[in-house]
Design a protein around this motif. Structure first.
Motif, PDB file in Angstrom:
ATOM      1  N   ASP A 180       0.676  -1.158   0.027  1.00  0.00           N
ATOM      2  CA  ASP A 180      -0.087   0.285   0.066  1.00  0.00           C
ATOM      3  C   ASP A 180       0.939   1.083  -0.020  1.00  0.00           C
ATOM      4  O   ASP A 180       2.064   1.228   0.593  1.00  0.00           O
ATOM      5  CB  ASP A 180      -0.723  -0.034   1.271  1.00  0.00           C
ATOM      6  N   ASN A 225       3.875  -2.538   3.358  1.00  0.00           N
ATOM      7  CA  ASN A 225       3.551  -3.965   3.375  1.00  0.00           C
ATOM      8  C   ASN A 225       1.851  -4.069   4.007  1.00  0.00           C
ATOM      9  O   ASN A 225       1.681  -3.184   5.065  1.00  0.00           O
ATOM     10  CB  ASN A 225       4.564  -5.065   3.429  1.00  0.00           C
ATOM     11  N   ARG A 226       1.419  -5.195   3.791  1.00  0.00           N
ATOM     12  CA  ARG A 226       0.218  -5.211   4.469  1.00  0.00           C
ATOM     13  C   ARG A 226       0.099  -5.219   5.800  1.00  0.00           C
ATOM     14  O   ARG A 226      -0.852  -4.757   6.787  1.00  0.00           O
ATOM     15  CB  ARG A 226      -0.837  -6.506   3.961  1.00  0.00           C
ATOM     16  N   GLU A 227       1.095  -5.833   6.418  1.00  0.00           N
ATOM     17  CA  GLU A 227       1.398  -6.088   7.904  1.00  0.00           C
ATOM     18  C   GLU A 227       1.413  -4.544   8.411  1.00  0.00           C
ATOM     19  O   GLU A 227       0.870  -4.081   9.521  1.00  0.00           O
ATOM     20  CB  GLU A 227       2.256  -6.993   8.354  1.00  0.00           C
ATOM     21  N   GLN A 228       2.268  -3.877   7.852  1.00  0.00           N
ATOM     22  CA  GLN A 228       2.507  -2.396   8.469  1.00  0.00           C
ATOM     23  C   GLN A 228       1.450  -1.499   8.095  1.00  0.00           C
ATOM     24  O   GLN A 228       1.049  -0.752   9.065  1.00  0.00           O
ATOM     25  CB  GLN A 228       3.562  -1.831   7.591  1.00  0.00           C
ATOM     26  N   THR A 229       0.631  -1.530   7.162  1.00  0.00           N
ATOM     27  CA  THR A 229      -0.716  -0.881   6.983  1.00  0.00           C
ATOM     28  C   THR A 229      -1.619  -1.119   7.933  1.00  0.00           C
ATOM     29  O   THR A 229      -2.336  -0.312   8.708  1.00  0.00           O
ATOM     30  CB  THR A 229      -1.409  -1.293   5.525  1.00  0.00           C
ATOM     31  N   LYS A 230      -1.684  -2.610   8.459  1.00  0.00           N
ATOM     32  CA  LYS A 230      -2.802  -2.764   9.756  1.00  0.00           C
ATOM     33  C   LYS A 230      -2.296  -2.127  10.637  1.00  0.00           C
ATOM     34  O   LYS A 230      -3.070  -1.619  11.411  1.00  0.00           O
ATOM     35  CB  LYS A 230      -2.747  -4.222   9.617  1.00  0.00           C
ATOM     36  N   LYS A 231      -0.959  -2.235  10.976  1.00  0.00           N
ATOM     37  CA  LYS A 231      -0.641  -1.692  12.252  1.00  0.00           C
ATOM     38  C   LYS A 231      -0.822  -0.080  12.282  1.00  0.00           C
ATOM     39  O   LYS A 231      -0.941   0.531  13.229  1.00  0.00           O
ATOM     40  CB  LYS A 231       0.969  -1.832  12.346  1.00  0.00           C
ATOM     41  N   LEU A 260      -2.947   1.616  10.552  1.00  0.00           N
ATOM     42  CA  LEU A 260      -4.665   1.960  10.671  1.00  0.00           C
ATOM     43  C   LEU A 260      -5.069   1.732  11.992  1.00  0.00           C
ATOM     44  O   LEU A 260      -6.210   1.931  12.417  1.00  0.00           O
ATOM     45  CB  LEU A 260      -5.135   1.498   9.694  1.00  0.00           C
ATOM     46  N   ASP A 261      -4.429   0.775  12.961  1.00  0.00           N
ATOM     47  CA  ASP A 261      -4.842   0.171  14.163  1.00  0.00           C
ATOM     48  C   ASP A 261      -5.369   1.424  15.266  1.00  0.00           C
ATOM     49  O   ASP A 261      -4.108   1.921  15.540  1.00  0.00           O
ATOM     50  CB  ASP A 261      -4.099  -1.010  14.776  1.00  0.00           C
ATOM     51  N   ARG A 262      -6.455   1.597  15.575  1.00  0.00           N
ATOM     52  CA  ARG A 262      -6.687   2.707  16.509  1.00  0.00           C
ATOM     53  C   ARG A 262      -5.932   2.512  17.923  1.00  0.00           C
ATOM     54  O   ARG A 262      -5.759   3.245  18.765  1.00  0.00           O
ATOM     55  CB  ARG A 262      -8.009   3.056  16.593  1.00  0.00           C
ATOM     56  N   ARG A 279       1.563   4.142  15.260  1.00  0.00           N
ATOM     57  CA  ARG A 279       2.014   4.737  13.904  1.00  0.00           C
ATOM     58  C   ARG A 279       3.384   5.278  13.845  1.00  0.00           C
ATOM     59  O   ARG A 279       4.091   5.102  12.793  1.00  0.00           O
ATOM     60  CB  ARG A 279       1.122   6.044  13.756  1.00  0.00           C
TER      61      ARG A 279
END
Length: 113
Positions: A42, A54-60, A62-64, A71
């Motif tokens: 992303d 990568n997808r794992e970093q994106t999830k981390k 965006l994790d509230r 972040r």
């Protein structure tokens, strides 16, 4: 293709008059080598730069629940990863090109003597 049909295309750069750097930016987390396959990625646009996650970093990111600290951890991880410096350049140049079309076999001259 043109070559398979007996045609030829030629292109020649005559002169480069001027080159203008229009924009410079950094893609952080990106790599031009292509040797590292990280799966789906992303792109995050922030602070005038592009960050490739990568997808794992994106999830981390965006994790509230991770909040600002989560972040910042992702951004710190990206800062120590690969990066690519990109320059958008406009070039004013003089060029010449030509397309030579082969004559149909019925119109070709017989050169056997």
């Amino acid at each position: 293709t043109l070559l398979a049909e007996g045609h030829s295309w030629q292109w020649q750069l005559e002169d480069v008059a001027e080159a203008f750097v229009e924009r410079i930016f950094v893609v952080i987390g990106g790599s031009r080598s292509g040797t590292i396959r990280r799966g789906p990625t992303d792109i995050l646009f922030a602070f005038g730069q592009q960050f490739v996650l990568n997808r794992e970093q994106t999830k981390k990111f965006l994790d509230r629940e991770g909040g600002l600290q989560g972040r910042m951890a992702v951004l710190q991880e990206l800062i120590f990863s690969d990066l690519v410096l990109v320059a958008d350049v406009r070039v004013l140049a003089r060029q010449r090109s030509s397309l030579s079309v082969a004559a149909p076999p019925s119109q070709q001259l017989d050169t056997d003597v």
